[in-house]
Structure formats: structure tokens, C-alpha cells
Scaffold this motif. Structure first.
Motif, PDB file in Angstrom:
ATOM      1  N   ARG A   1      -6.665 -27.156  -4.521  1.00  0.00           N
ATOM      2  CA  ARG A   1      -5.402 -27.271  -3.791  1.00  0.00           C
ATOM      3  C   ARG A   1      -5.507 -28.371  -2.741  1.00  0.00           C
ATOM      4  O   ARG A   1      -6.464 -28.399  -1.958  1.00  0.00           O
TER       5      ARG A   1
ATOM      6  N   TYR B   1      -1.501 -28.562  -6.687  1.00  0.00           N
ATOM      7  CA  TYR B   1      -2.591 -27.916  -7.408  1.00  0.00           C
ATOM      8  C   TYR B   1      -3.023 -28.780  -8.588  1.00  0.00           C
ATOM      9  O   TYR B   1      -2.222 -29.069  -9.484  1.00  0.00           O
TER      10      TYR B   1
ATOM     11  N   SER C   1      -3.155 -21.778 -12.309  1.00  0.00           N
ATOM     12  CA  SER C   1      -3.203 -22.545 -11.072  1.00  0.00           C
ATOM     13  C   SER C   1      -2.687 -21.698  -9.915  1.00  0.00           C
ATOM     14  O   SER C   1      -1.651 -21.045 -10.010  1.00  0.00           O
TER      15      SER C   1
END
Length: 227
Positions: A165, A145, A192
Motif C-alpha cells: 500500500r 494498492y 488486495s
């Protein structure tokens, strides 16, 4: 003295009960989140990242991607490189757009993992990906991420925060793809990996909630005293 104390508690109980009622009414009509997260799942249709000096360009608001930057007006993120996985900046915001500084070097772009706050106080930069330490990118994994910030052209170029991602194969160069991204569209931070929970600021509703808790506490205490 006891009568005066009871009178005072009656007044406090009344005020707190009113706050509790207000909080309950507010909770019934006001959304629980002060922010909105836009999430795009690309797991079924991933965006390939070519092992080239151009890589791929992505505008996270429009969803347009292409290997030619001119074909992606207002692009926000650009993973690229034929020898590693690097990250190139758009013209704005100035000073870099990818989260760095959490690993072995302040200049390498980090793999944040899940649940890391991305906001205005994060450290931003660009360049190669981190390969050592706790923020190293994971090979043969989708657990990668990257946090970023961008200018949202649909909201007057306000700075928004998001994550992208990345799926990686046996190396940083191939195979690799973007399999999802998200951003918070009001200017607040985002965690995230978060797809539907924002990071709200304190509000009046929150304060009313505290008042409601106080009301319940006073009532419970008085009930115990009366028993």
C-alpha cells in the motif's frame, strides 16, 4: 409405494445426518481458513520512497528496507524514480513481479484498489505506474494498492502473492511512502487490501458442509410433508 418412498428417505436422512454430524465435528476443531496472511501495518512508521534512481528496497518476509540493495538481501519490491513512480524487478521470479494489464496499458503497474484477486493467473510486469483509467494511482491518497509476487526464501523459494500500500502526496514523486503490505504464505491468492482473510481452495470440509445443508433441507421437507 409410499412405504418404499419413506424407507428410502429414512436411509437418505440417516446418511446426510451422519455427514452433518461429521461437518459439525470438523468445524469444531479445524480452522476456518486454509491459508495464512502475513500483514504488516506501517502507518505509524512508514517507509519513505526517495525520489531517486534507487528508491527503496524492501524484503517483505524479513521487513528489512534500505536505499542500498546490497543492504536488503532477497529484496522483493523496489519503488523508485526521480521523475515518476516506477517499479523495479528483483532477479526472480522471472517475467516481472508487479500486477499490470488492468488499465490503459499492459506494461504499466496498476493501482488495484481494494478486493482484487492477486494470484498465479494475474498479469505481471514492471515499470512506470498507471496514471489514467480505472487503475490510475490516486494523488493525495493512501488508496493505492500494488499487487506483486515474490519468492519466499523461508519456504524453499516458493512463489507467494501479496500487495503493498502506497501513500502519495500532490505528485507521484513526493511525498510518497509504503504504509503497509501483506502476503499469503502458502501459495494461494490474496485480495488486495486483505489483512486477515485468505482465499481458500475447496476442501473436504466444504463438501461436508454441503452435505450438512442437504440434511437440513431433507428434514425440513419431511417436516412440512408430515404437517
Amino acid at each position: 409405494m409410499k412405504t418404499q418412498l419413506n424407507t428410502l428417505l429414512d436411509r437418505v436422512d440417516t446418511r446426510l445426518a451422519a455427514c452433518a454430524a461429521a461437518a459439525g465435528a470438523s468445524l469444531a476443531v479445524v480452522p476456518s481458513s486454509d491459508a495464512s496472511i502475513v500483514y504488516v501495518d506501517l502507518s505509524a512508521t512508514p517507509i519513505a520512497i526517495p525520489a531517486t534512481t534507487a528508491g527503496v528496497y524492501l524484503n517483505v518476509v524479513t521487513g528489512v528496507s534500505n536505499v542500498v540493495p546490497a543492504s536488503v538481501p532477497g529484496w522483493d519490491v523496489n519503488p523508485f524514480s526521480s521523475t515518476t513512480l516506477s517499479w523495479f524487478n528483483p532477479a526472480a521470479p522471472a517475467g516481472g513481479v508487479y500486477v499490470t494489464g488492468g488499465g490503459s496499458s499492459v506494461t504499466l503497474v496498476d493501482n488495484l484498489g481494494l478486493g482484487v484477486l492477486i494470484n498465479a493467473v494475474s498479469v505481471y510486469g514492471s515499470g512506470a505506474s498507471e496514471t489514467t483509467g480505472t487503475t490510475a494511482f490516486n494523488l493525495n491518497s493512501t488508496n493505492n494498492y500494488v499487487g506483486f509476487r515474490f519468492q519466499n526464501e523461508t519456504t524453499g523459494n516458493t512463489t507467494n502473492f501479496g500487495w503493498v500500500r502506497i501513500s502519495l502526496g500532490a505528485t507521484l514523486t513526493s511525498p510518497r511512502s509504503i504504509i503497509g503490505y501483506a502476503y499469503e504464505n502458502t501459495g494461494l491468492g490474496i485480495l488486495s487490501g486483505a489483512t486477515g482473510l485468505a482465499v481458500p481452495e475447496p476442501t473436504t470440509l466444504g463438501l461436508l458442509g454441503l452435505a450438512a445443508m442437504g440434511a437440513f433441507g431433507v428434514r425440513a421437507w419431511r417436516a412440512r410433508k408430515a404437517a
